[in-house]
Design an enzyme around this catalytic site. Structure first.
Site, mmCIF file in Angstrom:
data_model
loop_
_atom_site.group_PDB
_atom_site.id
_atom_site.type_symbol
_atom_site.label_atom_id
_atom_site.label_comp_id
_atom_site.label_asym_id
_atom_site.label_seq_id
_atom_site.Cartn_x
_atom_site.Cartn_y
_atom_site.Cartn_z
ATOM 1 N N GLY A 16 0.812 -1.209 0.000
ATOM 2 C CA GLY A 16 0.000 0.000 0.000
ATOM 3 C C GLY A 16 0.844 1.258 0.000
ATOM 4 O O GLY A 16 0.458 2.283 -0.590
ATOM 5 N N ASP A 17 1.997 1.211 0.665
ATOM 6 C CA ASP A 17 2.896 2.356 0.676
ATOM 7 C C ASP A 17 3.477 2.611 -0.717
ATOM 8 O O ASP A 17 3.748 3.759 -1.082
ATOM 9 C CB ASP A 17 4.020 2.129 1.687
ATOM 10 C CG ASP A 17 3.477 1.841 3.080
ATOM 11 O OD1 ASP A 17 2.472 2.470 3.466
ATOM 12 O OD2 ASP A 17 4.036 0.970 3.775
#
Length: 312
Positions: free
Chosen positions: A251-252
């Site tokens: 997600g980062d």
């Protein structure tokens, strides 16, 4: 300069084992330590692509000093507030059967004076920043409306903001109308207040948030890809198939890719394609917050992006 805010960093310990058994002694095959926290992961990915990054937040004790040394070694400018308590650790147990178990410490207690110092530092850093990334949980002593406060301060100086968090931090942050958010299904349901049915339900929720001030809402579907409601329409990006080794930090990668696309002035369809390619490449790496760049470039060609319409 991109400003990343990590209020609750961690020393990320990644353990490898054949299988994890609850209630029994588990001997790990290997362990690696990296500087972690969602905002720090975003920072490291941005540095892999030669972006200029200033990282801020709270760091304390030996773990905090170690994290800062690692970030400086990666070429980042560090503007962290030094606190009296120690920075936390987090543990990711990656099993050969594909299961990833995370054990996350709550983080230190932040004193009122440390909080005030951080806000002063944040205001001082804003003028030299092009975009602000606000990521992750917060330690004890930090109010739940902190991201809303930071978004408003950034907006007052004409800065774009990308918010990636959960729970009340996300709900209150959305009230300040950030430029972009990146929730998953569970986080989106929390904000909306009820279950969302299928892809159409998620799209309707994302479109609702857009009508209420959020410019872009990118909803993570995990291995199934990304949905986006943006200024240019509604999109779905399907990722190519990869051998998944570690999903921590994927997600980062999406957030970092959105930042790079936004600063480069790219359209939302291209933004989504790049974000999914970076995330898929990261899933094939054991190290959190790391992107095999050549693999990401190859996967980019295999990402399928579809323009969608909400049902009448």
């Amino acid at each position: 300069m991109i400003l990343t805010v990590t209020l609750n960093p961690a020393v990320d310990k990644t353990y490898r084992t054949e299988e994890l058994f609850c209630g029994r002694v588990n001997r790990m095959r290997s362990v690696t330590n990296i500087a972690g926290g969602k905002g720090i992961n975003v920072s490291k990915i941005l540095r892999q692509y030669d972006c200029e990054v200033t990282a801020t937040g709270f760091l304390g004790g030996f773990p905090g000093r170690w994290i800062e040394s690692e970030l400086r070694r990666a070429g980042m400018k560090c503007e962290f507030i030094k606190i009296g308590q120690e920075t936390r650790s987090s543990m990711n147990v990656v099993a050969d059967n594909g299961y990833v178990t995370e054990i996350l410490e709550p983080g230190p207690q932040i004193a009122e004076a440390e909080m005030e110092e951080f806000l002063e530092r944040f205001d001082r850093l804003l003028p030299g920043s092009s975009i602000v990334v606000l990521s992750g949980s917060v330690p004890q002593g930090v109010p739940e409306d902190i991201y809303a406060e930071l978004i408003r301060r950034a907006q007052a100086q004409g800065k774009e903001t990308i918010l990636d968090t959960s729970g009340e931090l996300l709900r209150k942050g959305i009230e300040a109308a950030p430029t972009a958010i990146k929730p998953n299904r569970r986080e989106m349901e929390y904000v909306i207040g009820h279950k969302l049915n299928g892809r159409d339900g998620l799209l309707e929720a994302a479109a609702f948030l857009r009508r209420n001030g959020v410019h872009m809402a990118a909803v993570s579907l995990g291995s199934k890809g990304l949905l986006m409601a943006g200024e240019e329409g509604l999109f779905y990006a399907k990722p190519p198939r990869v051998k998944t080794l570690n999903t921590v930090g994927c997600g980062d990668c999406v957030v970092a890719s959105m930042v790079m696309s936004r600063t480069a002035g790219l359209g939302e369809e291209e933004m989504l394609r790049r974000a999914v390619a970076l995330s898929a490449a990261s899933a094939s790496s054991l190290e959190s917050g790391s992107v095999p760049k050549e693999l990401a470039a190859r996967l980019y060609e295999e990402v399928e992006v579809e323009r969608l319409q909400l049902p009448l």
